[in-house]
Design an enzyme around this catalytic site. Structure first.
Site, short mmCIF file in Angstrom:
data_model
loop_
_atom_site.label_atom_id
_atom_site.label_comp_id
_atom_site.label_asym_id
_atom_site.label_seq_id
_atom_site.Cartn_x
_atom_site.Cartn_y
_atom_site.Cartn_z
N LYS A 173 7.63 -0.22 6.35
CA LYS A 173 7.04 0.86 6.20
C LYS A 173 8.31 1.90 5.87
O LYS A 173 8.85 2.39 6.63
CB LYS A 173 6.28 1.53 7.31
CG LYS A 173 5.57 2.61 7.19
CD LYS A 173 4.53 2.90 8.63
CE LYS A 173 3.76 3.92 8.62
NZ LYS A 173 2.65 3.94 9.84
N VAL A 188 4.09 1.04 2.08
CA VAL A 188 4.38 -0.20 3.03
C VAL A 188 4.44 -1.54 2.06
O VAL A 188 3.86 -1.71 1.07
CB VAL A 188 2.89 -0.50 3.75
CG1 VAL A 188 2.97 -1.67 4.67
CG2 VAL A 188 2.70 0.75 4.74
N GLY A 205 0.81 -1.12 0.01
CA GLY A 205 0.15 0.03 0.07
C GLY A 205 0.82 1.27 -0.04
O GLY A 205 2.12 1.43 0.21
N GLU A 206 0.28 2.35 -0.36
CA GLU A 206 1.07 3.35 -0.30
C GLU A 206 0.24 4.64 0.21
O GLU A 206 -0.96 5.07 -0.24
CB GLU A 206 1.60 3.96 -1.81
CG GLU A 206 2.32 5.03 -1.97
CD GLU A 206 3.19 5.24 -3.27
OE1 GLU A 206 2.82 4.13 -3.93
OE2 GLU A 206 3.71 6.19 -3.39
N GLY A 207 0.88 5.57 1.09
CA GLY A 207 0.28 6.94 1.50
C GLY A 207 0.89 7.78 1.09
O GLY A 207 1.90 7.95 0.34
N THR A 208 0.86 9.32 1.45
CA THR A 208 1.50 10.34 1.08
C THR A 208 2.70 10.17 1.79
O THR A 208 3.82 10.63 0.94
CB THR A 208 0.78 11.86 1.62
OG1 THR A 208 -0.75 11.39 1.55
CG2 THR A 208 1.35 12.86 0.93
N TYR A 209 3.17 9.72 2.97
CA TYR A 209 4.02 9.70 3.51
C TYR A 209 5.14 8.46 3.49
O TYR A 209 6.22 8.40 3.92
CB TYR A 209 4.32 10.24 4.97
CG TYR A 209 3.68 11.64 4.94
CD1 TYR A 209 4.38 12.88 4.54
CD2 TYR A 209 2.47 11.90 5.81
CE1 TYR A 209 3.84 14.01 4.47
CE2 TYR A 209 1.85 13.24 5.72
CZ TYR A 209 2.69 14.35 5.09
OH TYR A 209 2.10 15.67 5.18
N ALA A 210 4.25 7.42 3.23
CA ALA A 210 4.77 6.14 3.30
C ALA A 210 4.43 4.97 2.26
O ALA A 210 3.40 5.22 1.75
CB ALA A 210 4.83 5.59 5.00
N ASP A 240 -5.96 8.56 18.84
CA ASP A 240 -6.59 8.16 17.89
C ASP A 240 -7.28 6.69 17.77
O ASP A 240 -7.06 5.94 17.00
CB ASP A 240 -5.79 8.25 16.49
CG ASP A 240 -6.66 8.43 15.21
OD1 ASP A 240 -7.79 8.54 15.20
OD2 ASP A 240 -5.93 8.31 13.82
#
Lengths: 376, 304
Positions: A71, A54, A47-52, A165
């Site tokens: 990560k 995985v 997976g991929e997010g803005t900052y990382a 959170d």
């Protein structure tokens, strides 16, 4: 770092010429980095997010190799350096070790990238589990999940860390059924009682009334509320307080649990964003909770109520919740290995670990971004 | 603070014996003996005083909390146990330590603002390019092995002030002595509570009126004269601490409390001596000398 003779340049020299890598401590670091990096083999992207990003990975030092999640934190050269999310995650996970908290197995640096090696949790999370209509679970199962979540949370609080959170999709499940708190990107220390903190934390549905009223001094009670709403959601199998806006959330709380007032919550009207509620009656008592949460018994209902008291000072602490009599009465909590499970699979891990890094303003407060307005 | 000291990574990974620390530094120097000979630098503590003064200037200007500056000083120390100082631009490193510490202590600063301020203070050495700060931050985190939480002695002092019935003068003197401990290697050698207890001990033994300049780092000036009498007091009291020989009433009570608390008395004596010897070398501090030697090193090695 200087362009000439910087530590990185030195380490490059060292990589090219391993014969003289004996003396320098700095090279020891670099060698350790290389050793760590070689120990973990990176597999496919999950997976991929803005900052990382995985990745699935394997720890090759064990036989057979153990799966891990890697990560990799992306660093933009023009950015503010490492994001606060990454900083917090590294900062707290480096220090907190508990069976009910996701473990950070290792960290290594390579080519100006920082990679966090996290334990692989393929069991999905509580949100996925609740959403799966084909899956049924019992009160004993809920007791098991809640027990594990409270233990993880109590450990954080004992070490002066607020998670900030807590919500179903941050309660992750390992292959053996054990529940672990994940995503420490909003966590912070509350050891200094006089420091203001932002109230823009915790996903709306799970956010306690004191934060909605703008409290800037708060305690572990915020996490207890969040976990209380998760508890209720596990029982009802639908979110307890699915608000659409801050005010809407407050009105839902007032209607469901009672309207906050000076009578049931001394001091509430002095909070910065206080507005007198126009809906809701007095704070709900035991009758309401026993009626609404009948399936977990009187003791269970009492614990829900304790976690969802309007006044944070009246709420049970994580430590008290841990010793609550609900955990001593029948039915006994299900052993983690016998809990119902859903095959989350690899894709799910990518989503779980990558998600926090995206700026999802819809469900998440602005706390993710740097708040330069003052201390967070 | 998060987690507790006894299980912290600080205790596990960032506490050294004196010998180990000396070994580490010797092997760092040995990597490039030629540069070490070619670019002499002031004595470590004097350099620390200089770096501290620079950090305080930057911190004051940006209203940075003291705890963040304390954390920054620890990062600087940790970093230079891993990387030879002559391979770095110390001004960039110290600015970055401040930047990173502010994030860790939850009082983040804009990278652009910090880079700009740093540039105003040290125009010859800081270009103000933010990518350099970001890159340096990465190196610092990496060299520190991502162990970022630092425990400080201030908390112990706050907790013990009422318990030991310290006067506000004593408490604030002790606070200043703790500030001064960052100019020495003590944070890499001893537990924060040991440093706090040392500071309290010194504050009580050397009444601020006698010790005058004790704990003067905040002002960036060396401790005042008249230290002779102060040192004598300390020597006598330290002896009392070590041997259990009764001193005067107040000090006596304190040493008794220490003895009963089970704190490592030897460590306390060692800390006391380190602090006293810091005040002795302080007389030799010259901001100009530090600045020149660093400047020469940075320019000739092309480090900025």
């Amino acid at each position: 770092m200087a362009s000439n003779g910087s530590s990185r340049q030195l380490s490059n020299v060292q990589i090219q010429d391993p014969s003289d890598e004996e003396d320098s401590e700095m090279e020891v670091t670099e060698r350790m980095n290389i050793r760590t990096r070689n120990k973990f083999v990176r597999g496919k992207k999950l997976g991929e997010g803005t900052y990382a990003i995985v990745y699935l990975g394997h720890d090759t030092s064990t036989t057979p190799p153990t799966p891990v999640a890697i990560k990799k934190i992306k660093l933009a050269p023009t950015s503010e350096g490492l994001s606060m999310d990454a900083i917090r995650e590294v900062k707290y996970l480096r220090e907190l070790h508990h069976p009910n908290i996701i473990s950070l197995l290792s960290i290594y640096a390579h080519n100006s990238n920082l990679s966090l090696v996290l334990e692989f949790l393929p069991g999905g999370d509580l949100e996925l589990l609740m959403k799966d209509q084909s899956l049924t679970y019992s009160t004993a199962d809920i007791k098991s999940w809640m027990g594990m979540a409270i233990r993880g949370l109590a450990w954080c609080h004992r070490h002066f860390v607020l998670h900030r959170d807590i919500k179903p999709n941050n309660l992750l499940l390992a292959a053996d059924g054990v529940l672990k708190l994940g995503d420490f990107g909003l966590a912070r220390s509350f050891a200094d009682p006089m420091r203001v903190m932002t109230n823009k934390v915790i996903t709306l549905w799970y956010r306690p009334p004191e934060l909605l009223y703008g409290a800037r001094f708060y305690s572990g009670a915020v996490d207890v509320w969040s976990l209380g709403t998760v508890f209720a959601e596990l029982i009802l199998r639908t979110p307890l307080l699915p608000g659409q806006s801050d005010l809407g959330q407050l009105s839902l709380i007032a209607k469901a649990l009672g309207a906050p007032s000076e009578r049931n919550w001394p001091g509430v009207s002095a909070l910065p964003d206080w507005v007198p509620p126009t809906e809701g009656g007095p704070e709900q008592g035991m009758d309401f909770f026993v009626g609404m949460f009948a399936s977990v018994g009187v003791e269970g209902a009492e614990l829900v109520r304790g976690m969802l008291r309007l006044d944070p000072k009246k709420r049970v602490t994580a430590e008290e919740a841990l010793r609550h009599k609900w955990f001593q009465v029948e039915p006994r909590a299900t052993h983690p290995s016998r809990l119902p499970r859903k095959e989350g699979g690899e894709e799910k891990v990518g989503r779980d670990l990558g998600r926090g890094w995206e700026e999802d303003e819809r469900v998440r407060g602005v706390g993710r971004r740097l708040d330069f307005g003052g201390a967070l | 603070m998060a987690a507790n000291w006894w299980v912290s990574t600080q205790r596990k990974h960032w506490l050294f014996t004196k010998e180990k620390l000396a070994d580490i530094r010797a092997s760092l120097d040995a990597v490039d003996a030629k540069s070490v000979a070619q670019f002499p630098l002031p004595e470590k503590r004097l350099l620390n005083i200089y770096f501290n003064t620079q950090m305080i200037r930057l911190g004051k200007r940006m209203s940075i909390r003291q705890q963040a500056l304390a954390t920054a000083q620890i990062y600087l120390k940790r970093f230079y146990t891993k990387v030879p100082i002559r391979d770095t631009n110390p001004y960039l490193v110290l600015a970055t330590c401040v930047y990173l510490a502010c994030k860790i202590e939850e009082c983040p600063q804009h990278i652009r603002v910090l880079a700009g301020e740093a540039r105003t203070f040290w125009p010859e050495y800081i270009t103000g390019e933010i990518s350099k700060l970001a890159e340096c931050e990465f190196h610092i985190i990496s060299e520190m092995n991502s162990y970022l939480i630092v425990h400080h002695p201030y908390r112990t002092l706050q907790e013990l002030t009422p318990m030991l019935g310290l006067t506000s003068d004593e408490s604030s003197t002790a606070w200043c002595v703790i500030n001064d401990s960052y100019l020495t290697d003590l944070p890499l050698l001893h537990a924060p509570h040991v440093i706090a207890l040392t500071a309290i001990f010194l504050a009580v033994v050397l009444k601020p009126t006698q010790g005058q300049g004790l704990g003067a780092s905040a002002a960036g000036t060396p401790p005042g004269q008249g230290g002779g009498q102060a040192s004598a007091n300390v020597a006598a009291a330290t002896q009392a601490l070590g041997s259990g020989v009764p001193g005067n009433g107040r000090i006596n009570k304190l040493t008794e409390w220490y003895a009963e608390s089970g704190v490592d008395i030897e460590a306390l004596v060692d800390c006391t001596q380190e602090i006293i010897s810091l005040y002795e070398v302080w007389d030799g501090f010259s901001e100009k000398a530090c600045k020149e030697q660093l400047g020469r090193m940075i320019k000739q090695r092309g480090l900025c």
